[in-house]
Motif scaffolding. Structure first.
Motif, mmCIF file in Angstrom:
data_model
loop_
_atom_site.group_PDB
_atom_site.id
_atom_site.type_symbol
_atom_site.label_atom_id
_atom_site.label_comp_id
_atom_site.label_asym_id
_atom_site.label_seq_id
_atom_site.Cartn_x
_atom_site.Cartn_y
_atom_site.Cartn_z
ATOM 1 N N ALA A 108 -0.605 0.322 -2.442
ATOM 2 C CA ALA A 108 -0.806 -0.784 -1.499
ATOM 3 C C ALA A 108 -2.254 -0.886 -1.009
ATOM 4 O O ALA A 108 -2.785 -2.001 -0.926
ATOM 5 C CB ALA A 108 0.158 -0.649 -0.325
ATOM 6 N N PRO A 109 -2.929 0.217 -0.695
ATOM 7 C CA PRO A 109 -4.329 0.081 -0.267
ATOM 8 C C PRO A 109 -5.227 -0.563 -1.330
ATOM 9 O O PRO A 109 -6.141 -1.302 -0.997
ATOM 10 C CB PRO A 109 -4.775 1.521 0.007
ATOM 11 C CG PRO A 109 -3.515 2.252 0.322
ATOM 12 C CD PRO A 109 -2.456 1.596 -0.526
ATOM 13 N N LEU A 110 -4.950 -0.300 -2.603
ATOM 14 C CA LEU A 110 -5.746 -0.918 -3.661
ATOM 15 C C LEU A 110 -5.573 -2.431 -3.687
ATOM 16 O O LEU A 110 -6.507 -3.172 -3.986
ATOM 17 C CB LEU A 110 -5.350 -0.344 -5.031
ATOM 18 C CG LEU A 110 -5.672 1.104 -5.298
ATOM 19 C CD1 LEU A 110 -5.053 1.548 -6.621
ATOM 20 C CD2 LEU A 110 -7.176 1.312 -5.327
ATOM 21 N N TRP A 111 -4.373 -2.902 -3.363
ATOM 22 C CA TRP A 111 -4.096 -4.333 -3.378
ATOM 23 C C TRP A 111 -4.493 -5.006 -2.067
ATOM 24 O O TRP A 111 -4.931 -6.168 -2.065
ATOM 25 C CB TRP A 111 -2.604 -4.578 -3.629
ATOM 26 C CG TRP A 111 -2.184 -4.238 -5.014
ATOM 27 C CD1 TRP A 111 -1.525 -3.111 -5.425
ATOM 28 C CD2 TRP A 111 -2.402 -5.018 -6.192
ATOM 29 N NE1 TRP A 111 -1.322 -3.150 -6.775
ATOM 30 C CE2 TRP A 111 -1.849 -4.311 -7.274
ATOM 31 C CE3 TRP A 111 -3.011 -6.239 -6.441
ATOM 32 C CZ2 TRP A 111 -1.884 -4.795 -8.573
ATOM 33 C CZ3 TRP A 111 -3.038 -6.718 -7.737
ATOM 34 C CH2 TRP A 111 -2.483 -5.994 -8.781
ATOM 35 N N LEU A 112 -4.330 -4.314 -0.954
ATOM 36 C CA LEU A 112 -4.557 -4.945 0.342
ATOM 37 C C LEU A 112 -5.988 -4.837 0.851
ATOM 38 O O LEU A 112 -6.428 -5.681 1.627
ATOM 39 C CB LEU A 112 -3.598 -4.342 1.380
ATOM 40 C CG LEU A 112 -2.109 -4.575 1.101
ATOM 41 C CD1 LEU A 112 -1.266 -3.868 2.144
ATOM 42 C CD2 LEU A 112 -1.787 -6.056 1.040
ATOM 43 N N ALA A 113 -6.717 -3.820 0.427
ATOM 44 C CA ALA A 113 -8.084 -3.620 0.926
ATOM 45 C C ALA A 113 -8.987 -4.827 0.677
ATOM 46 O O ALA A 113 -9.707 -5.248 1.592
ATOM 47 C CB ALA A 113 -8.690 -2.347 0.335
ATOM 48 N N PRO A 114 -8.989 -5.427 -0.510
ATOM 49 C CA PRO A 114 -9.853 -6.604 -0.693
ATOM 50 C C PRO A 114 -9.493 -7.753 0.244
ATOM 51 O O PRO A 114 -10.377 -8.436 0.768
ATOM 52 C CB PRO A 114 -9.623 -7.005 -2.153
ATOM 53 C CG PRO A 114 -9.143 -5.769 -2.810
ATOM 54 C CD PRO A 114 -8.378 -5.018 -1.773
ATOM 55 N N LEU A 115 -8.197 -7.962 0.481
ATOM 56 C CA LEU A 115 -7.779 -9.035 1.383
ATOM 57 C C LEU A 115 -8.215 -8.743 2.824
ATOM 58 O O LEU A 115 -8.683 -9.638 3.538
ATOM 59 C CB LEU A 115 -6.261 -9.221 1.325
ATOM 60 C CG LEU A 115 -5.705 -9.644 -0.034
ATOM 61 C CD1 LEU A 115 -4.188 -9.652 -0.003
ATOM 62 C CD2 LEU A 115 -6.250 -10.999 -0.436
#
Length: 133
Positions: A108-115
């Protein structure tokens, strides 16, 4: 001089990380079958170098990336499917080895960090523009 010893050791660490061993046999050698080599290249472009972290194993000069390229080519040459090889590498090194990890709580951090970073940047820009008025 003793005060600088830790600093000198820290600066020398990258030089000590290089191995004197020759690269793996298929690390930099293409497979004789162009179809199999294309499969291997496609898979190698989608796998992250665990040392460089910002490059695929196809682009990295790290020794570990060379070993991983050789492993991919050896298994492709033996007839294994790219998905099978990817699953084996993910089981061994974790989801981080893939540039396209599936959604899970651990990724989840890999997907949510850019957002989150994009939202934070927008908030900072908005606040900056409000102050100018």
């Amino acid at each position: 001089m003793k005060r600088f010893a830790p600093l000198l050791l820290a600066l020398a660490t990258p030089a000590l990380a290089e191995t004197p061993l020759p690269p793996a046999r298929l690390a930099d050698t293409q497979l004789p079958d162009p179809g199999r080599e294309a499969e291997a290249k496609t898979l190698m472009q989608s796998l992250r170098c665990l040392v460089c972290q910002g490059q695929s194993i196809a682009d990295s000069d790290a020794d570990m990336a060379g070993d991983m390229r050789a492993l991919v080519r050896t298994r492709i040459q033996a007839g294994e499917q790219p998905d099978t090889i990817r699953r084996w590498l993910v089981a061994r090194y974790g989801e981080y080895v893939s540039y396209d990890p599936p959604w899970s709580w651990s990724t989840a951090p890999l997907w949510l960090a850019p957002l989150l970073l994009l939202g934070l940047g927008g908030a900072v820009a908005r606040a900056s523009f409000r102050r100018r008025r």
